[in-house]
Design an enzyme around this catalytic site. Sequence first.
Site, PDB file in Angstrom:
ATOM      1  CG  HIS A   1     -71.014  69.466 -25.653  1.00 24.50           C
ATOM      2  ND1 HIS A   1     -71.327  70.185 -24.526  1.00 24.50           N
ATOM      3  CD2 HIS A   1     -69.879  70.012 -26.154  1.00 24.50           C
ATOM      4  CE1 HIS A   1     -70.396  71.126 -24.355  1.00 24.50           C
ATOM      5  NE2 HIS A   1     -69.511  71.041 -25.318  1.00 24.50           N
TER       6      HIS A   1
ATOM      7  CE  LYS B   1     -65.668  68.409 -11.746  1.00 28.36           C
ATOM      8  NZ  LYS B   1     -65.251  66.992 -11.738  1.00 28.36           N
TER       9      LYS B   1
END
Lengths: 194, 288
Positions: free
Chosen positions: A36, A103
């Site tokens: 990222h 999650k």
Amino acid sequence: MIKLTTPISEETARSLKVGDEVLLSGTIVTARDAAHKLMVEEKPDFPRPYMKDGVIYHCGPVVKKHEDGSYSFVAAGPTTSTREEPYQAAVCEEYSVRAVIGKGGMGPKTLEGLQKVGAVYLHAVGGAGTLIAKRCTKVETVFKLEEFGTPEAFWVIQVEDFPCVVTMDSHGNSLHKEIAAKSDEIAKELMGLK
Amino acid sequence: MELKNAMLELIRRASTDLSPDVEAALVQAYDREDEGTPAKSVFGTILENVKLAREASTPVCQDTGSVIMYIDFPVGHSEKVYKEAAEAAAMEATKLQYLRPNAVDPITGKNSGNNVGVNAPYLHFHQWDKDEVRVRLMLKGGGSENVGAQYKLPDTALKAGRDLKGVKKVVIDAVNKAQGQGCAPGIIGVGIGGDRVTSYALSKEQFFRKLGEPSANSDLAALEKELYEDLNKLNIGPMGFGGKTTCLGVNVAAQHRHPATFYVAISYTCWVYRRKQMIIKGSEVTYD
């Protein structure tokens, strides 16, 4: 139960709502912390073909390398998504991503990004490493393996009936926001702060 | 190398199977949740995954954690022998995919690729009077490590003073802040007193206790029970989806503190609660 297959159109992504249970099939790409950071700072082109109308999976798998040089996933549950909060919205916009699997949920910046881009956050069961690996049917290719190491590499994989729940949608709804607001109130009561 | 092989087997068992007390607590949690709820469905997936991992001898969770070993050994043994065996076992376990390569150099960003590095595996040595060796292993996940917290009492915002009532407040605050991020339901280790370092160490050592085994100190045992009940009222639930089970257990311990300090450390471990031990006596190895 909604069956989703990549590539996912903006219209399909926008039709999904918090609480929808999804079985996802098709090609998806794993990306976590180093990935990222790279996608925001350097905007490399190699992930584009896999990410346009595609799915990012926050996952650092356990991978087996076979004698013929091919790979397979041994354990591959989701990792905590909140670490990508500073980057996620920008990545979704830059690469036209339609869904992010992870999650723990994400924050307001990502929720706003999902609205803008037309994408959803899909929650997988954290810790279900072996079960989810069985739904990852093929490793197509891998990028940045040497530089980032196994957990942080971009693994391009095929999945079949990967079970997820929509917990953040493109309409500004977040299950995580709701649960946290309620538990904050309960916590205050239990601590005698109300 | 026999010691290495015994350690490898200990790692394999810890990574691919849960202890009976943990699995029983997960079954109870499944039974407690209402039919048709996301919480019930999550526990169903969790239990299926545990079974599949055990059958295939593959990791329950892909984050196979940091390798932490507490080694108690008889007088005259060499720490070096255990360190070399632990490193060799970690390397082998990585090759066999019982462990994911989880040791990253924070300066260069380079993953060592074999779980060996500076303080990896992390080893605690303790010499004891017995003529046997005990190796206790913990595979501690990173996501749950990130939601651990340390408080300094008094805490003005939480109105938490320097007593067990204050301790209770900060534990509730920490677990509420964690939400589902540490892979709830968690197991909560609490260390009261000590300094910055030892309070965290004590909190983490509580994970070696069995679930449901109360503290020998009656005040702490009462606190554990109250916290277990209160935390499960938060309705965070498995994965933070809401539900009746936010934690599977609370283990609290205390140690003397400096008059000026009052630390409370909270360590959180995910439901993939991996800790196993082995006893080596002569040529016999028993695993638990």
